[in-house]
Design a protein around this motif. Structure first.
Motif, PDB file in Angstrom:
ATOM      1  N   LYS A   5       0.851  -1.193   0.000  1.00 44.42           N
ATOM      2  CA  LYS A   5       0.000   0.000   0.000  1.00 44.42           C
ATOM      3  C   LYS A   5       0.880   1.233   0.000  1.00 44.42           C
ATOM      4  O   LYS A   5       1.951   1.243   0.614  1.00 44.42           O
ATOM      5  CB  LYS A   5      -0.861   0.068   1.267  1.00 44.42           C
ATOM      6  CG  LYS A   5      -2.084  -0.769   1.245  1.00 44.42           C
ATOM      7  CD  LYS A   5      -2.939  -0.445   2.463  1.00 44.42           C
ATOM      8  CE  LYS A   5      -4.183  -1.301   2.453  1.00 44.42           C
ATOM      9  NZ  LYS A   5      -5.078  -0.961   3.550  1.00 44.42           N
ATOM     10  N   ILE A   7       0.006   5.137   0.941  1.00 47.32           N
ATOM     11  CA  ILE A   7      -1.044   6.010   1.462  1.00 47.32           C
ATOM     12  C   ILE A   7      -0.522   7.437   1.497  1.00 47.32           C
ATOM     13  O   ILE A   7       0.608   7.684   1.935  1.00 47.32           O
ATOM     14  CB  ILE A   7      -1.475   5.559   2.870  1.00 47.32           C
ATOM     15  CG1 ILE A   7      -1.941   4.108   2.833  1.00 47.32           C
ATOM     16  CG2 ILE A   7      -2.563   6.477   3.421  1.00 47.32           C
ATOM     17  CD1 ILE A   7      -2.177   3.498   4.193  1.00 47.32           C
ATOM     18  N   TYR A  93      -5.675  12.135   6.317  1.00 41.05           N
ATOM     19  CA  TYR A  93      -5.685  11.116   5.263  1.00 41.05           C
ATOM     20  C   TYR A  93      -6.187  11.737   3.969  1.00 41.05           C
ATOM     21  O   TYR A  93      -7.191  12.443   3.948  1.00 41.05           O
ATOM     22  CB  TYR A  93      -6.584   9.946   5.675  1.00 41.05           C
ATOM     23  CG  TYR A  93      -6.816   8.946   4.563  1.00 41.05           C
ATOM     24  CD1 TYR A  93      -5.875   7.961   4.283  1.00 41.05           C
ATOM     25  CD2 TYR A  93      -7.977   8.997   3.789  1.00 41.05           C
ATOM     26  CE1 TYR A  93      -6.088   7.048   3.264  1.00 41.05           C
ATOM     27  CE2 TYR A  93      -8.187   8.089   2.768  1.00 41.05           C
ATOM     28  CZ  TYR A  93      -7.240   7.115   2.514  1.00 41.05           C
ATOM     29  OH  TYR A  93      -7.447   6.220   1.499  1.00 41.05           O
ATOM     30  N   ASN A  95      -5.626   9.813   0.480  1.00 40.85           N
ATOM     31  CA  ASN A  95      -6.100   8.647  -0.260  1.00 40.85           C
ATOM     32  C   ASN A  95      -5.048   7.552  -0.267  1.00 40.85           C
ATOM     33  O   ASN A  95      -3.905   7.766   0.100  1.00 40.85           O
ATOM     34  CB  ASN A  95      -6.487   9.010  -1.700  1.00 40.85           C
ATOM     35  CG  ASN A  95      -5.319   9.503  -2.530  1.00 40.85           C
ATOM     36  OD1 ASN A  95      -4.557  10.357  -2.119  1.00 40.85           O
ATOM     37  ND2 ASN A  95      -5.163   8.946  -3.713  1.00 40.85           N
ATOM     38  N   THR A  96      -5.475   6.364  -0.676  1.00 39.80           N
ATOM     39  CA  THR A  96      -4.563   5.249  -0.901  1.00 39.80           C
ATOM     40  C   THR A  96      -4.365   5.150  -2.401  1.00 39.80           C
ATOM     41  O   THR A  96      -5.342   5.049  -3.147  1.00 39.80           O
ATOM     42  CB  THR A  96      -5.147   3.936  -0.332  1.00 39.80           C
ATOM     43  OG1 THR A  96      -5.351   4.104   1.073  1.00 39.80           O
ATOM     44  CG2 THR A  96      -4.208   2.767  -0.576  1.00 39.80           C
TER      45      THR A  96
END
Length: 109
Positions: A5, A7, A93, A95-96
């Protein structure tokens, strides 16, 4: 099979130095951090800052992110608790990012 991942977080206004202080603290307790990551099932974790100092990028590897996230979110480990606090206070946050490919020469279980 290893999952990866990336992020993206926005650094909240005026919070860059506080985040960097936490990063430096993590470096001083490196072995404890590694043991914590192992318990969560995270095989690697890296944090990068953008050239404009506005964003952070977290790269992580795990065999099971769902399980790792559940362990992290329910953890009472002091490092995890402090990390959650620092994330919440200093970062937003965004996005991923979509993984297009990941190749590794390291053999995983």
């Amino acid at each position: 099979m290893t999952q990866v991942k990336l992020i993206k977080f926005e650094i909240k206004p005026g919070r860059k130095e506080a985040w960097l202080k936490w990063v430096r603290e993590l470096e001083t307790i490196r072995e404890k951090v590694i043991q914590t990551l192992k318990k969560e099932g995270i095989t690697s974790e890296s944090c990068f800052i953008s050239e404009d100092n506005k964003y952070l990028y977290y790269f992580m590897e795990s065999n099971d992110f769902k399980k790792a996230n559940e362990i992290f979110m329910n953890s009472t480990n002091p490092i995890d608790k402090k990390h959650k606090d620092e994330l919440s206070v200093n970062l937003k946050y965004t996005n991923t990012l979509e993984n297009l490919f990941h190749f590794s020469t390291i053999e995983h279980d």
